[in-house]
Design a protein around this motif. Structure first.
Motif, PDB file in Angstrom:
ATOM      1  N   MET A   1       0.829  -1.203   0.000  1.00 51.67           N
ATOM      2  CA  MET A   1       0.000   0.000   0.000  1.00 51.67           C
ATOM      3  C   MET A   1       0.861   1.250   0.000  1.00 51.67           C
ATOM      4  O   MET A   1       0.541   2.235  -0.675  1.00 51.67           O
TER       5      MET A   1
ATOM      6  N   LEU B   1       3.679   1.424  -1.388  1.00 56.87           N
ATOM      7  CA  LEU B   1       4.160   1.535  -2.771  1.00 56.87           C
ATOM      8  C   LEU B   1       3.093   2.128  -3.685  1.00 56.87           C
ATOM      9  O   LEU B   1       3.403   2.832  -4.635  1.00 56.87           O
ATOM     10  N   ASP B   2       1.823   1.855  -3.391  1.00 54.70           N
ATOM     11  CA  ASP B   2       0.757   2.427  -4.213  1.00 54.70           C
ATOM     12  C   ASP B   2       0.708   3.939  -4.059  1.00 54.70           C
ATOM     13  O   ASP B   2       0.480   4.662  -5.024  1.00 54.70           O
TER      14      ASP B   2
ATOM     15  N   ALA C   1      -3.428  -6.987  -3.339  1.00 49.59           N
ATOM     16  CA  ALA C   1      -3.775  -5.576  -3.166  1.00 49.59           C
ATOM     17  C   ALA C   1      -5.002  -5.416  -2.277  1.00 49.59           C
ATOM     18  O   ALA C   1      -5.135  -4.429  -1.564  1.00 49.59           O
TER      19      ALA C   1
ATOM     20  N   VAL D   1      -9.648 -11.482  -2.383  1.00 53.68           N
ATOM     21  CA  VAL D   1     -10.841 -10.896  -2.992  1.00 53.68           C
ATOM     22  C   VAL D   1     -10.788 -10.921  -4.518  1.00 53.68           C
ATOM     23  O   VAL D   1     -11.814 -11.082  -5.181  1.00 53.68           O
ATOM     24  N   ASP D   2      -9.585 -10.802  -5.104  1.00 56.71           N
ATOM     25  CA  ASP D   2      -9.548 -10.740  -6.567  1.00 56.71           C
ATOM     26  C   ASP D   2      -9.942 -12.071  -7.200  1.00 56.71           C
ATOM     27  O   ASP D   2     -10.340 -12.114  -8.361  1.00 56.71           O
TER      28      ASP D   2
ATOM     29  N   SER E   1      -3.720 -11.986  -8.213  1.00 59.54           N
ATOM     30  CA  SER E   1      -2.667 -11.663  -7.253  1.00 59.54           C
ATOM     31  C   SER E   1      -1.896 -12.934  -6.892  1.00 59.54           C
ATOM     32  O   SER E   1      -2.368 -14.047  -7.120  1.00 59.54           O
TER      33      SER E   1
ATOM     34  N   ARG F   1       6.056  -4.999  -9.980  1.00 58.13           N
ATOM     35  CA  ARG F   1       5.503  -3.729 -10.459  1.00 58.13           C
ATOM     36  C   ARG F   1       6.395  -3.153 -11.554  1.00 58.13           C
ATOM     37  O   ARG F   1       7.612  -3.330 -11.519  1.00 58.13           O
TER      38      ARG F   1
ATOM     39  N   GLY G   1       9.445  -1.103 -10.671  1.00 59.25           N
ATOM     40  CA  GLY G   1       9.522  -1.322  -9.235  1.00 59.25           C
ATOM     41  C   GLY G   1       8.457  -0.632  -8.416  1.00 59.25           C
ATOM     42  O   GLY G   1       8.377  -0.826  -7.202  1.00 59.25           O
ATOM     43  N   VAL G   2       7.611   0.195  -9.051  1.00 58.72           N
ATOM     44  CA  VAL G   2       6.648   0.960  -8.242  1.00 58.72           C
ATOM     45  C   VAL G   2       5.250   1.057  -8.879  1.00 58.72           C
ATOM     46  O   VAL G   2       4.256   1.140  -8.158  1.00 58.72           O
TER      47      VAL G   2
ATOM     48  N   GLY H   1       1.761   0.078 -10.781  1.00 59.56           N
ATOM     49  CA  GLY H   1       0.910  -1.103 -10.914  1.00 59.56           C
ATOM     50  C   GLY H   1       1.073  -2.036  -9.718  1.00 59.56           C
ATOM     51  O   GLY H   1       1.766  -1.711  -8.757  1.00 59.56           O
ATOM     52  N   GLU H   2       0.407  -3.189  -9.780  1.00 61.91           N
ATOM     53  CA  GLU H   2       0.486  -4.182  -8.705  1.00 61.91           C
ATOM     54  C   GLU H   2       1.268  -5.390  -9.214  1.00 61.91           C
ATOM     55  O   GLU H   2       1.255  -5.673 -10.408  1.00 61.91           O
TER      56      GLU H   2
END
Lengths: 582, 289
Positions: free
Chosen positions: A1, A3-4, A326, B207-208, B222, B255, B258-259, B261-262
């Motif tokens: 989170m 990182l988001d 996520a 959840v995904d 995920s 990502r 490195g940062v 997106g997931e």
């Protein structure tokens, strides 16, 4: 989170950097100075003037400028309407799609002409490649160029002293298209393609999957459209799922790139404005108001979406973020974007008039969906569409200095121009178009059967779908709570009317205001002048925007997302609709 | 201005046509040319080919891993599974998952017409008396990208999520496995027969894995959603779960830069690797067998 949040910060920072460049670049382009692109493109520009008989040196007054804008808009609308209707007989139609039906073709033509890009159709199964390119991608350039040209005319109105003309509409449109939109879109399209965005003219590819099921993989000239779709704050995607579709938006990198494209011109025009009037801090003041409201909207939506849906059993399903997932409210969201960066995209696209989405707004939590809706209802000024955002913001700035003037009992000024009764009336008239075009048709739609037939979801959320639709079309946003069945004669017509009001009727009082401002002399700054480049002004401007927006729309929002939120957290789901399974 | 109206109109018409040609033809066609020369793989859909050259999908488009030829018979999933009460027909048609493959995300998209490609007939639409039946479009049909658009407060969404989660739990996803080996396929095909009882000890499913995306063919899940399925796939294939866990971990894409997106697992790529490493499974017995 964490990182988001860092991803959001990196994306905003990149958007500012791009806007800084774009703002200065546009200043040069519109002031007729040479840029690094001139050696190649200046001959093209001259050639266009020669073919079309445009006199580069001729300038128009506000009526001439608006007249030229309306002429080109109507002609290009007709062109698109014809292409859509006739696509069955035209080339580049490998799927052999038939002509688009009249009501839908009309709605779509108005939608793309007005920079709205509301879509009552699924692109991959409705539009031929020629329609996507010549019918729609063309408008994504032209409507963006039109918006920017109008904003530049308003900037000239504020910056010039005792003048009568605002520039030449045709020249402004040609220049911004050649020197700004096409080069940036082309560069972005290359990055999109390298990341997995498709760009071809082939028919869809049938495949037999690993499990032996037949599957159709869509093809088409997607990435080129995607780039200008975002850069021109248009939002109309090649595919029905818009920027959630992996061929439009394949990776986390492209997701952020598209957000940068969305924000760079609306932010950049504030810089252009500041430089043009000779005080960059005037531009920063407008930019600050835009950014504060946009980031607040994002933060709020991200928080709500990450929190998740309280109606889902926590013993069966985990919505909690961890090192390996996520979490959050994932219905309608892509696994590669997650809830926070989805909210980042959707709020950027609603704070501007883009209306692209990388996730289903209709499936957002009630308050997570309220944030993008309110960003639209505030008038598409935070930072708003290309051009329309800046001129909308200047209208609010004039209202803000008027309010400040009332408080201290002096004649208000904006950038040395005295704001008189006539100017304030034009500004008020422009702002009043928002509630007229949003709330009145929403109220009608909940009362008549044709309107009631629209919503997919039951209860308060169904009302939100209708309210969102008219907000989106009036704000020329184009995103939707997409459960609403808008492809009916009723909605096609009424929504097209809202788009036309929100774009072209809004522009007339704004340009009349510009015509009035450009004639005024500049009065020297005195001790009684309220400085419009100070933090105090930014606060006053934000206050004005929020108060006008909240007073207008709070009652309607209370019936939609706010009621839904209270019910959901009180443990009440909406009632089943017998006719609708969702 | 009116005096010049014909001239104005002529200028406006010419500029409209010139800009249309430039922006609507030259620009997209030049970009197509660049794309086809510089990035032919990506520009044509990132297609995946088998060693014999047949296209079996795209690395950017999700596939469904359902039991072959099973869809036709329809699987009326029972509700409410989660609360452990007696099975009832809810009228929801789910497609039976193939437990020997990692599953992508489901789709809660309603279809109002038959989908011949996967054997969903008009008759299926009216099973159980018609009105109550809400068939869900299978996520394999990637030519039409569409999400469910169900609101968080819509009871259909909540019912579908809870029901599908219970179904996956029954198949051993994030659960004490109640069924093992070849029986899993049969359980998947007829959950109302096997899964009606109280749920065994479970942990919540990521959840995904129990929600749909906006296209109905999200290619990714995920890492948690993939790991949750290790026991199910290992059991159905008779493999050591530890080896599958390592396979999943090796297929996590980080990502961007490195940062951005997931992190995610591409389900098709994972399943292809699964078949490469452990061999493709034999065809399942026909429905009802």
């Amino acid at each position: 989170m964490t990182l988001d949040i860092l991803a959001a910060a990196v994306t905003y920072a990149a958007a500012f950097a791009a806007a800084w460049w774009a703002g200065h670049h546009m200043l040069r382009v519109f002031q007729g100075e040479r840029t690094f692109l001139h050696p190649v493109l200046r001959p093209v520009e001259r050639g266009i003037y020669r073919i079309t008989g445009i006199d580069e040196e001729h300038e128009q007054g506000w009526k001439g400028y608006v007249g030229a804008m309306l002429l080109v808009s109507v002609l290009s609308l007709l062109l698109t309407y014809l292409i859509l209707r006739l696509q069955g007989a035209l080339p580049l139609n490998p799927e052999n799609l038939p002509g688009v039906p009249p009501a839908l073709a009309f709605n779509t033509a108005v939608s793309f002409t007005s920079n709205t890009n509301w879509q009552n159709y699924a692109g991959e199964t409705t539009m031929s490649y020629l329609s996507q390119m010549l019918g729609l991608t063309f408008h994504q350039f032209l409507s963006a160029a039109t918006g920017i040209a109008l904003a530049v005319a308003v900037i000239r109105a504020v910056a010039r002293r005792s003048a009568t003309t605002l520039g030449n509409f045709y020249v402004d449109v040609v220049r911004v298209t050649l020197y700004v939109l096409i080069p940036v879109a082309a560069a972005a399209a290359v990055i999109l393609i390298a990341s997995g965005g498709i760009q071809n003219l082939s028919a869809a590819t049938p495949v037999t999957t690993l499990e032996g099921v037949r599957q159709i993989i869509s093809q088409g000239p997607v990435a080129a459209m995607e780039a200008i779709k975002e850069l021109g704050t248009n939002g109309g995607g090649f595919f029905n799922a818009n920027s959630a579709h992996p061929f439009e938006n394949p990776t986390g990198l492209t997701n952020s790139l598209e957000i940068v494209l969305i924000l760079m011109i609306p932010f950049g025009l504030a810089i252009t404005f500041g430089r043009w009037v000779g005080n960059i801090k005037q531009g920063f003041a407008l930019l600050a108001a835009m950014v504060v409201i946009l980031v607040a909207g994002f933060g709020f939506a991200a928080w709500q979406e990450q929190t998740g849906n309280p109606a889902i059993s926590s013993t069966e399903v985990s919505q909690v973020a961890s090192a390996t997932q996520a979490g959050g409210n994932m219905e309608g969201k892509e696994a590669r974007f997650g809830p926070i960066q989805s909210a980042l995209f959707n709020t950027a696209a609603t704070g501007t008039s883009t209306g692209a989405v990388d996730s289903a707004s209709d499936s957002y939590t009630p308050l997570g969906g309220l944030a993008p809706m309110l960003l639209i209802q505030l008038g598409e000024i935070t930072p708003g569409g290309v051009g329309s955002g800046l001129y909308g913001m200047i209208v609010f700035a004039i209202v803000a200095v008027f309010l400040a003037g009332l408080m201290v009992g002096r004649t208000p000024e904006y950038l040395g121009k005295k704001i008189e009764a006539r100017d304030v009336k034009f500004a008020a008239l422009a702002i009043l178009i928002l509630p007229v075009s949003i709330l009145v048709p929403t109220a009608i739609s909940v009362l008549v059967p044709a309107g009631q037939a629209g919503p997919l979801n039951p209860g308060a959320h169904g009302f939100s779908e209708i309210l969102y639709a008219f907000s989106s079309t009036t704000g020329n946003n184009g995103s939707a709570f997409a459960g609403l069945s808008g492809n009916s004669l009723y909605y096609n017509s009424l929504l097209a009317l809202s788009m036309w009001l929100g774009r072209f009727i809004f522009v007339i009082p704004v340009m009349a205001l510009a015509g009035s401002l450009v004639r005024k002399k500049v009065v020297p700054i005195g001790p009684g002048t309220f400085p419009t480049d100070s933090p105090l002004f930014v606060a006053l401007l934000i206050g004005t925007i929020i108060i006008v927006g909240a007073l207008t729309f709070f009652p309607a929002l209370a019936l939609g997302p706010i009621l839904e939120q209270l019910q959901l957290h009180g443990g009440h789901l909406a009632a089943f609709y017998p006719s609708q399974g969702g | 201005m009116l005096r010049n109206a014909p001239r104005e109109l002529w200028v406006a018409l010419r500029i409209t046509l010139v800009l249309a040609a430039l922006c609507g033809l030259v620009y997209p066609l030049v970009m197509t040319g660049i794309a086809q020369v510089a990035f032919p793989g990506q520009a044509n859909g990132s297609l995946i080919r088998t060693s014999s050259g047949t296209v079996i999908g795209s690395s950017l488009v999700g596939e469904c891993f359902y039991q072959p030829n099973a869809q036709r018979s329809g699987y009326l999933l029972t509700t409410p599974l989660a609360t452990g009460t007696a099975p009832q027909r809810s009228g929801e048609v789910f497609f039976a998952v193939d437990p020997r493959y990692f599953q992508g995300r489901p789709s809660y998209l309603q279809t109002t017409s038959a989908v011949p490609a996967v054997g969903l007939t008009a008759q299926d639409l009216h099973r159980d008396g018609g009105a109550a039946v809400v068939p869900l479009a299978p996520p394999c049909e990637s030519n039409s990208s569409q999400g469910s658009n169900l609101a968080p407060s819509n009871p259909y969404l909540i019912q579908r999520i809870d029901t599908y989660a219970a179904y996956l739990h029954c198949l051993g996803v994030d659960s004490t496995v109640p069924f093992r080996g070849s029986r899993l396929a049969a359980v998947a095909r007829d959950p109302s027969r096997y899964c009606g009882g109280a749920a065994s000890a479970t942990t919540p499913i990521p959840v995904d894995l129990v929600t749909g995306d906006f296209t109905s063919f999200d290619p990714d899940i995920s890492q948690a959603a993939a790991l949750a399925q290790v026991d199910m796939v290992a059991s159905a294939r008779g493999l050591d779960p530890a080896r599958l866990t390592r396979l999943v971990d090796a297929h996590v894409t980080g990502r961007s830069l490195g940062v951005l997106g997931e992190p995610y697992v591409d389900v098709l790529q994972l399943n292809l690797a699964l078949n490469r490493t452990f061999g493709a499974p034999a065809p399942l017995p026909p429905p009802g067998g």
